[in-house]
Scaffold this active site. Structure first.
Site, PDB file in Angstrom:
ATOM      1  N   SER A 237       0.831  -1.201   0.000  1.00  0.00           N
ATOM      2  CA  SER A 237       0.000   0.000   0.000  1.00  0.00           C
ATOM      3  C   SER A 237       0.864   1.248   0.000  1.00  0.00           C
ATOM      4  O   SER A 237       1.999   1.233   0.468  1.00  0.00           O
ATOM      5  CB  SER A 237      -0.898   0.017   1.238  1.00  0.00           C
ATOM      6  OG  SER A 237      -0.145   0.319   2.408  1.00  0.00           O
ATOM      7  N   ASP A 238       0.293   2.333  -0.535  1.00  0.00           N
ATOM      8  CA  ASP A 238       0.886   3.628  -0.244  1.00  0.00           C
ATOM      9  C   ASP A 238       0.697   3.858   1.250  1.00  0.00           C
ATOM     10  O   ASP A 238      -0.124   3.211   1.902  1.00  0.00           O
ATOM     11  CB  ASP A 238       0.207   4.726  -1.057  1.00  0.00           C
ATOM     12  CG  ASP A 238       1.106   5.937  -1.249  1.00  0.00           C
ATOM     13  OD1 ASP A 238       2.074   6.097  -0.470  1.00  0.00           O
ATOM     14  OD2 ASP A 238       0.843   6.743  -2.168  1.00  0.00           O
ATOM     15  N   TRP A 239       1.451   4.791   1.802  1.00  0.00           N
ATOM     16  CA  TRP A 239       1.502   4.953   3.253  1.00  0.00           C
ATOM     17  C   TRP A 239       0.137   5.418   3.796  1.00  0.00           C
ATOM     18  O   TRP A 239      -0.337   6.495   3.462  1.00  0.00           O
ATOM     19  CB  TRP A 239       2.630   5.908   3.617  1.00  0.00           C
ATOM     20  CG  TRP A 239       3.932   5.208   3.896  1.00  0.00           C
ATOM     21  CD1 TRP A 239       4.758   5.423   4.976  1.00  0.00           C
ATOM     22  CD2 TRP A 239       4.569   4.176   3.135  1.00  0.00           C
ATOM     23  NE1 TRP A 239       5.850   4.589   4.927  1.00  0.00           N
ATOM     24  CE2 TRP A 239       5.767   3.804   3.813  1.00  0.00           C
ATOM     25  CE3 TRP A 239       4.258   3.493   1.962  1.00  0.00           C
ATOM     26  CZ2 TRP A 239       6.630   2.816   3.353  1.00  0.00           C
ATOM     27  CZ3 TRP A 239       5.112   2.498   1.492  1.00  0.00           C
ATOM     28  CH2 TRP A 239       6.279   2.179   2.192  1.00  0.00           C
ATOM     29  N   ASN A 240      -0.466   4.535   4.615  1.00  0.00           N
ATOM     30  CA  ASN A 240      -1.787   4.770   5.217  1.00  0.00           C
ATOM     31  C   ASN A 240      -2.902   4.830   4.179  1.00  0.00           C
ATOM     32  O   ASN A 240      -3.906   5.508   4.374  1.00  0.00           O
ATOM     33  CB  ASN A 240      -1.787   6.052   6.055  1.00  0.00           C
ATOM     34  CG  ASN A 240      -0.762   6.009   7.171  1.00  0.00           C
ATOM     35  OD1 ASN A 240      -0.699   5.042   7.919  1.00  0.00           O
ATOM     36  ND2 ASN A 240       0.053   7.051   7.280  1.00  0.00           N
ATOM     37  N   ALA A 241      -2.742   4.079   3.102  1.00  0.00           N
ATOM     38  CA  ALA A 241      -3.748   4.085   2.037  1.00  0.00           C
ATOM     39  C   ALA A 241      -4.771   2.964   2.177  1.00  0.00           C
ATOM     40  O   ALA A 241      -5.522   2.707   1.242  1.00  0.00           O
ATOM     41  CB  ALA A 241      -3.061   3.972   0.677  1.00  0.00           C
TER      42      ALA A 241
END
Length: 815
Positions: A237-241
């Site tokens: 995932s993208d960060w906190n996505a």
């Protein structure tokens, strides 16, 4: 190369079979900002990943909670928007290899890049991280960079998958895209990069795609990426996505980053125990993650050292090949060290050479244009002309301009350095317009009035409006050229190298001319891609819109002739290779590279099409007077479009024109081939959506009915005023009008300021991220506990007693 072997896959399967359910769940997310979790009982090590994509950004010291702290020195290469202008696959490979070597030296297993998102609008704040408006060019450059990175044993991470084309509300917006545009424009670059580059990892985007978060979109992460394209790595995932972690596992999201303090791990455990998620589905993800970690550990190089001095020289070479000579009236350039010269503009001594946000690198060595010009023998006077953020320069803006004019008087040549300051474009927010800072424009206007020979060097990551273009003789677009950009610009201005870059994106005359202008960045809930596949030159040519500079434009100190085009056959079947040959001659007095662009053109009576589309490109080096014959094999399967009637790629029978030239606006060579293909049903929208066949002459707009016909479904709600009841899917920006929202936003502003230590661009990025992060992501990111988040929502919805009870149930903190 990075290859997950069968023994690694078998070992992973064995290890997963020995894990407890809790251990399996724990490996589905990171340990912290940058590491995977180790599993000491089974001797599974942790691996480290770091930001890219135009150099290594390995954070040092204590985590700041945003991943933007101090980082180790690394060579900063030209950003993707610059690199694409080189049209040089080999250069992209070399840069990827250098980044991979620096990763290996620092014990980094994954570098987070390259980015292959489409340039839909020149206002996207993160466009400097992306290659082109053309998916073929983006895909080829990304593939080459991936191969270079992974040749060192370091894993690349292709991002942001997919349709992440704006920063405004990037964490919650739904991109509403028709299937043809999705396949032909927004997924095509990723498809090329996956098939030709074979990245070890792909990073999913924050946004929703046609209503579904990318992190839990099975069509995207499994059906297309794995089943259609043959991807065999891991999706992170993208960060906190991550929106719903259990749904993400079912969709094909392998690894959530960064660590979440066990928050989503508990959600997975709960889903398994409630039978919403099977342990077999979990094992499938775990086997991919563990085999990948085992491969990374095996690829580590102990005591490896990267040659950063060599890499810096590569950065200079790259910047030379990326710069684009936009204008050169009267052959003013190249200049000479014997001329009386003035160098004007603060960027000459304090250049902007990279973008802001997660890709911001601590450079190994910075070459400034001023120092480089002086070192090459130029005897020049300097004037700042304007002040940069944080600079303590005496005098008003107008006094600085007057000083610059005095410096420019009676000079043979004046070099003005101008462009976009860091606060104008960044991850986290989009640009407000195409304009340069007003003081930059006033400076150029004033100096050009008192000196006839003005050269403007433009610095920035995207197209700009140039109201003074007719008042200066030469313009060199240096883009964001990396740490070697200063030396490169000096070499080009003084003729030690010839410019060879070409624009990888159209520069429009006006913002209103951009095809998505009426729909960018969209409403609170959706961004409608009503322009469909008409992006960049595909739109401007079809709509017959004049532009400032076309796709592929770029001048040289040499002149080239294109002659003698021929194909090896007159007819072919769809999908068969065709060999194209033509001749290129350098009729100038300077050795130089020329990039030839190859387009195909076919107009259908049934299906709407662009005028032409890029199918190949080739760079050729020519000595003065030299002629070379160029031979290219064209894959005619790329001539097709995505046929939604059969859900596959298809090209109808007919005559296809092959056009060759230096830019989209200049194709002096043409050949034709008759291609045959099996008859198939085709989508005919001539009556339901006629605007796509004959584009409107004014600002591009399409009716709801026409876009709905193309989209083949009822359009979702586009915009809705934020109101109670507020939910976990709302953001701080949605509640900014409330008392509770104002209190929290005030705290967020203090956090952003403190975190970035007066770096205005980074401060803007952090604040925008905090304001546009959905409430559901806040506990995952560590900004607050779930109890705090739910308590705040209760307060926002008028349930004050219940809200305060939740806030007081544990000490409330907003990190």
């Amino acid at each position: 190369m990075f290859e997950i072997s069968q023994p690694a896959k078998q070992k992973a399967k064995e290890l997963v079979s020995k894990m407890t359910l809790e251990e399996k769940v724990s490996l589905c997310s990171g340990l912290d900002d940058w590491h995977t979790k180790p599993l000491e009982r089974l001797k599974l090590d942790s691996i480290l990943m770091c930001d890219g994509p135009h150099g290594l950004r390995k954070q040092i010291g204590k985590s700041d909670g945003f991943g933007l702290g101090e980082s180790v020195p690394a060579v900063c290469f030209p950003t993707a928007s610059a690199l694409a202008c080189s049209f040089n696959r080999e250069l992209a490979y070399e840069i990827g290899e250098a980044i991979g070597e620096e990763c290996a030296a620092e014990g980094v297993s994954i570098v987070l890049g390259p980015g292959a998102n489409q340039k839909r609008s020149p206002l996207c704040g993160r466009n400097f991280e992306y290659f082109s408006e053309d998916p073929l060019l983006s895909g080829e450059m990304a593939a080459a960079m991936i191969r270079g990175v992974q040749s060192t044993g370091t894993a690349a991470s292709l991002k942001h998958f997919a349709v992440n084309n704006q920063e405004k509300r990037r964490m919650t917006i739904s991109a509403v895209v028709d299937e043809r545009a999705l396949r032909e424009t927004y997924l095509r670059s990723f498809e090329i990069a996956v098939k030709k580059g074979r990245p070890a990892t792909v990073m999913c985007a924050y946004n929703r795609l046609n209503g579904e978060y990318c992190s839990e979109n099975k069509k995207l992460l499994t059906d297309i990426l794995r089943d259609e394209w043959g991807f065999d790595g891991i999706v992170l995932s993208d960060w906190n996505a991550v929106h719903d972690r259990a749904l993400g596992i079912l969709a094909g999201l392998d690894l959530q980053m960064p660590g979440n303090g066990g928050y989503n791990d508990a959600k997975i455990l709960e889903a398994v125990k409630s039978n919403a998620l099977s342990e077999e589905d979990l094992d499938k993800v775990l086997c991919r993650v563990v085999s990948f970690i085992l491969t990374c550990v095996q690829n580590k190089k102990e005591s490896f050292e990267a040659d950063k001095t060599k890499h810096h020289q590569l950065a200079v070479k790259a910047a030379e090949q990326c710069a684009v000579l936009l204008k050169n009236d009267g052959h003013l350039l190249p200049g000479s060290v014997n001329q009386r010269a003035a160098v004007i503009g603060a960027f000459a001594k304090k250049p902007r050479y990279q973008g802001a946000g997660s890709s911001k690198i601590n450079p190994f060595l910075i070459d400034t244009p001023w120092d480089a010009l002086v070192s090459l023998g130029l005897k020049a006077e300097y004037a700042p002309g304007y002040r940069l953020q944080g600079e303590d320069i005496k005098g008003s803006d107008e006094s600085l301009i007057r000083q610059a004019c005095e410096t420019a008087k009676e000079k043979d040549i004046v070099y003005i350095f101008a462009g976009l300051p860091e606060g104008y474009e960044s991850e986290g927010f989009d640009r407000k317009g195409l304009e340069l800072p007003p003081e930059h424009n006033r400076l150029i206007e004033a100096v050009s009035a008192c000196c006839a020979n003005v050269v403007v060097v433009l610095i920035g990551g995207a197209p700009m409006a140039l109201p003074w273009i007719d008042k200066v003789k030469a313009v060199l677009a240096a883009y964001l050229g990396g740490e070697g950009g200063g030396q490169a610009v000096a070499n080009l201005l003084l003729g030690f190298q010839s410019p060879c870059g070409k624009l990888a994106e159209t520069w429009p005359l006006r913002l209103e001319d951009v095809p998505c202008h009426a729909y960018f960045p969209g409403g609170r809930q959706t961004s409608e891609y009503r322009e469909s596949l008409y992006v960049g030159y595909r739109y401007y040519e079809k709509a017959q819109k004049p532009v400032l500079f076309p796709f592929g434009h770029g001048l040289s100190y040499a002149d080239f002739d294109y002659t003698d085009i021929r194909l090896d056959r007159d007819t072919c079947r769809y999908g068969e290779p065709v060999t194209l040959t033509f001749k290129l001659k350098n009729r100038g007095k300077t050795a130089a590279y020329e990039t030839a662009l190859v387009f195909s053109a076919h107009q259908s009576e049934t299906v709407f099409m662009p005028v032409k589309e890029l199918r190949e490109f080739v760079r050729v080096y020519l000595e003065p007077g030299e002629t070379k014959e160029v031979s290219i094999t064209l894959d005619t399967s790329s001539f097709g479009y995505y046929n939604t009637s059969v859900n596959g790629w298809y090209a109808e029978s007919g005559v296809y024109r092959i056009l060759v030239g230096p830019s989209s606006a200049s194709c002096p060579l043409e050949a034709c081939i008759k291609m045959t293909s099996p008859a198939m049903p085709q989508p005919d929208l001539r009556h339901a959506a006629p605007s796509y066949y004959t584009l409107p002459k004014a600002t591009f707009t399409v009716s709801d009915a026409e876009f709905e016909a193309l989209y083949a479904s009822k359009l979702p709600v586009h915009d809705k005023k934020p109101a109670r009841p507020f939910t976990v899917n709302d953001t701080l920006d949605d509640v900014k009008h409330t008392l509770v929202g104002k209190i929290i936003i005030s705290a967020a502003k203090r956090i952003a300021k403190k975190t970035t230590k007066a770096d205005k661009a980074q401060e803007g990025m952090i604040l925008a991220t905090m304001l546009e992060m959905a409430f559901f992501a806040m506990p995952v990111s560590g900004q607050m506990s779930e109890s705090t988040m739910l308590g705040i929502l209760d307060l926002l919805n008028g349930r004050y007693l219940r809200g305060f009870r939740k806030l007081l149930s544990r000490r409330t903190t907003i990190a």
